[in-house]
Design an enzyme around this catalytic site. Sequence first.
Site: not given
Length: 285
Positions: A15, A135
Amino acid sequence: MTPTDGAVTEPAFAKINLTLHVTGQRADGYHLLDSMVMFTSIGDEITVRPADTLRLTIDGPFAAGLSADDDNLVLRAARSFGLNHGADITLTKRLPVASGIGGGSADAAATLRALSRLWGAPLPDLAAQVALGADVPVCMSAEVTRMAGIGDDLTHLGPAPMLDMLLVNPGVGVSTRVVFEALARKTNPPMGDAMPDPFDIDDWVVWLADQRNDLEAPARAAAPEIDQVLSRLSAQQGCQLARMSGSGATCFAIFEDADSRDNAAAALRVGHPSWWIAPTDEAPT
């Protein structure tokens, strides 16, 4: 992918926080963010197989940095289903630990997807995902996503544009907690709502350059090696943008083309053989 032995494999793509604006802090301590997130084609991998109990095995080049104990985020993700089911889980760890590219959260999200398929069970709800980590929800999809709130306000923008990127980590871990605590100002402006089409790459890179990672300054104070990484990336021919991802210490650079990116990777490997250097592009969706 579902091999003949009943195993299910899910990728846990790296990510990248292309931007990360810290816009506030709630009374419970959670920070409010406004971040543009994309995923790259490299990452960890989760494989689950039928078993009577939950078991976790960790392999891969960065396995030594993790423990397979009950507090591991992968096992916590498995228990978040609230089911008395077993699975033999293998985490293949290819990303550096504590590196600001969502490794643990991406691993947890991949575990949720894999076990949902293996067990034929619905995914845990958004609240359960956030409880694993702020997240985790954004890592449930490989789309370019604008992430706001504490990570629970997601706007999916579609597949990632075709960016030639280089990821570099100097081999130091940075504590997310320490970086957030050292952030001098917690109420910063969000991204503007007017942004170009991500597939108009030149305009988008110009727009990205006007945005920020508010965690970069405290991370650089905690790990001065980040300064060197950003300086070396910015100096490479064809580099359009170099920035730190997340809370560090991994940095990314966007290049004009794949040849420039690969030439930069080769040059950096000669000068810094201890650095983790990974050419990559957008993740498949």
